[in-house]
Design a protein around this motif. Structure first.
Motif, PDB file in Angstrom:
ATOM      1  N   LEU A   1      -0.411  11.720   5.885  1.00 19.91           N
ATOM      2  CA  LEU A   1       0.048  12.125   4.555  1.00 19.91           C
ATOM      3  C   LEU A   1      -1.100  12.705   3.742  1.00 19.91           C
ATOM      4  N   SER A   2      -2.279  12.095   3.868  1.00 19.61           N
ATOM      5  CA  SER A   2      -3.459  12.576   3.140  1.00 19.61           C
ATOM      6  C   SER A   2      -3.843  13.980   3.578  1.00 19.61           C
TER       7      SER A   2
ATOM      8  N   ILE B   1       0.736   6.960  -3.101  1.00 19.44           N
ATOM      9  CA  ILE B   1      -0.398   6.949  -4.031  1.00 19.44           C
ATOM     10  C   ILE B   1      -1.735   6.899  -3.291  1.00 19.44           C
ATOM     11  N   PRO B   2      -1.948   5.983  -2.315  1.00 19.28           N
ATOM     12  CA  PRO B   2      -3.213   6.016  -1.565  1.00 19.28           C
ATOM     13  C   PRO B   2      -3.451   7.342  -0.851  1.00 19.28           C
ATOM     14  N   ALA B   3      -2.391   7.903  -0.262  1.00 18.03           N
ATOM     15  CA  ALA B   3      -2.538   9.190   0.429  1.00 18.03           C
ATOM     16  C   ALA B   3      -2.853  10.313  -0.551  1.00 18.03           C
ATOM     17  N   LEU B   4      -2.216  10.275  -1.709  1.00 17.56           N
ATOM     18  CA  LEU B   4      -2.459  11.291  -2.734  1.00 17.56           C
ATOM     19  C   LEU B   4      -3.911  11.242  -3.210  1.00 17.56           C
TER      20      LEU B   4
ATOM     21  N   ALA C   1      -8.578   5.178   4.854  1.00 21.87           N
ATOM     22  CA  ALA C   1      -7.340   4.414   4.694  1.00 21.87           C
ATOM     23  C   ALA C   1      -7.608   2.921   4.697  1.00 21.87           C
ATOM     24  N   ILE C   2      -8.619   2.501   5.463  1.00 18.96           N
ATOM     25  CA  ILE C   2      -8.976   1.083   5.498  1.00 18.96           C
ATOM     26  C   ILE C   2      -9.408   0.603   4.113  1.00 18.96           C
ATOM     27  N   ILE C   3     -10.176   1.432   3.410  1.00 21.91           N
ATOM     28  CA  ILE C   3     -10.613   1.080   2.051  1.00 21.91           C
ATOM     29  C   ILE C   3      -9.424   1.055   1.102  1.00 21.91           C
ATOM     30  N   MET C   4      -8.570   2.054   1.191  1.00 27.55           N
ATOM     31  CA  MET C   4      -7.406   2.113   0.312  1.00 27.55           C
ATOM     32  C   MET C   4      -6.440   0.961   0.574  1.00 27.55           C
ATOM     33  N   GLU C   5      -6.345   0.529   1.807  1.00 20.67           N
ATOM     34  CA  GLU C   5      -5.487  -0.610   2.129  1.00 20.67           C
ATOM     35  C   GLU C   5      -5.990  -1.882   1.448  1.00 20.67           C
ATOM     36  N   GLU C   6      -7.307  -2.026   1.360  1.00 18.41           N
ATOM     37  CA  GLU C   6      -7.875  -3.183   0.664  1.00 18.41           C
ATOM     38  C   GLU C   6      -7.578  -3.117  -0.826  1.00 18.41           C
ATOM     39  N   ILE C   7      -7.714  -1.926  -1.393  1.00 19.42           N
ATOM     40  CA  ILE C   7      -7.511  -1.765  -2.840  1.00 19.42           C
ATOM     41  C   ILE C   7      -6.050  -1.966  -3.214  1.00 19.42           C
ATOM     42  N   PHE C   8      -5.141  -1.381  -2.444  1.00 17.51           N
ATOM     43  CA  PHE C   8      -3.724  -1.418  -2.790  1.00 17.51           C
ATOM     44  C   PHE C   8      -2.946  -2.509  -2.046  1.00 17.51           C
TER      45      PHE C   8
END
Length: 328
Positions: free
Chosen positions: A121-122, A192-195, A263-270
């Motif tokens: 998606l990103s 949102i993470p992909a965006l 994506a690993i970082i975004m998964e932690e945040i979200f």
């Protein structure tokens, strides 16, 4: 004459693809060997860490850890454990997770596809934003698009992605009360993470497209195409894109590989239960099969993307054809 040259190029191109496929497997072997060695020789005893996790205790005796390690067959030298795992991989068996007591492939099927979905998606968002912006900036230098590309590329290089992610999370969850800001309930939770990742990464790709489109638009063959009365649309799609695509594909392949880590970082945040959380937990517990299999699939994806990009270059870039023909 043209047919003979075409057949020669196809033959050389086929040899190039075969060579890349042959190199694919040694590269994967090296990736798994290094990753397994790093985990094996990292501080901490795997049997002790796993037993603490299973018993929910802060400490266990060495004797209990030794017995537990023998029970799950984790006590052994590096060659023994690696040989056991890699021989299973060659048979299509990636083993069983020590920490989750579940087949590794079933765990990766649930977790890895979420991370891959965020990454793809990103990259779609990055392409959708970067190509129009970069092309317009290159064709019309000094305009608004050119300024946006320049400023945004500097901002994205200077500001860490995780900081932008935290700011977006605060704004969405606190200010806008966005329903899908935290947690995972489906595809809508990944937008949102992909965006964020796609918009952040479009700076480099749009700069590359702007530079190449600026070079191509000032070339003599483009001026000749204009003199022939071709429309801007025909010039763009028939003449300019095939000179811009090779450089753009190189950046896209690198970004797609990097998006797995991002994506690993975004998964932690979200708070998304994807590949990242699973891999971090596996590393903490030195879960050899799960870690090695995870890195195996990451390495396989990166090697495959490089193989794919290297295979399609000759079909879109005439310079590669000339290099292949000259190398024959």
């Amino acid at each position: 004459m043209i047919n003979s040259i075409s057949k020669c190029l196809n033959k050389i191109w086929s040899k190039r693809i075969i060579r890349n496929i042959i190199l694919f497997f040694p590269m994967l072997f090296i990736v798994t060997l290094i990753s397994f060695a790093v985990v094996y020789y990292a501080p901490g005893d795997a049997a002790t860490l796993l037993l603490k996790e299973n018993l929910q205790r802060n400490s266990v005796s060495e004797e209990d850890a030794q017995k537990y390690g023998e029970k799950i067959d984790i006590n052994g030298s590096f060659p023994k454990l690696y040989g056991k795992w890699i021989s299973g991989v060659l048979r299509g068996d990636f083993g069983r997770s020590y920490s989750k007591s579940e087949d590794v492939l079933s765990i990766l099927d649930k977790r890895y596809k979420i991370t891959l979905m965020i990454a793809f998606l990103s990259i779609l968002i990055e392409i959708a934003v970067s190509f129009p912006l970069g092309l317009h900036a290159g064709i019309k230098p000094g305009g608004l698009s050119d300024k946006i590309v320049g400023v945004w590329s500097v901002i994205t290089c200077a500001i860490p992605a995780f900081w932008i992610g935290l700011i977006c999370l605060w704004f969405l969850a606190i200010k806008l009360h966005f329903k899908y800001a935290i947690g995972y309930v489906g595809l809508q939770s990944l937008i949102i993470p992909a965006l964020i990742m796609g918009i952040i990464s479009c700076g480099q790709l749009s700069c590359t497209i702007r530079r190449k489109s600026s070079e191509v638009s000032s070339s003599s063959f483009i001026e000749f195409a204009h003199a022939q009365g071709l429309s801007n649309k025909d010039i763009l799609f028939c003449h300019m894109l095939k000179h811009i695509l090779p450089s753009a594909i190189s950046v896209i392949v690198l970004d797609l590989s990097g998006f797995v880590g991002g994506a690993i970082i975004m998964e932690e945040i979200f708070n998304i239960p994807g590949f990242g959380n699973m891999l971090l937990d596996a590393i903490k517990l030195k879960d050899y099969p799960l870690i090695s299999s995870s890195l195996f699939f990451i390495g396989a994806m990166i090697c495959f993307l490089n193989l794919l990009a290297d295979s399609i270059y000759p079909s879109i870039d005439a310079r590669n054809k000339n290099e292949l023909l000259g190398g024959s």
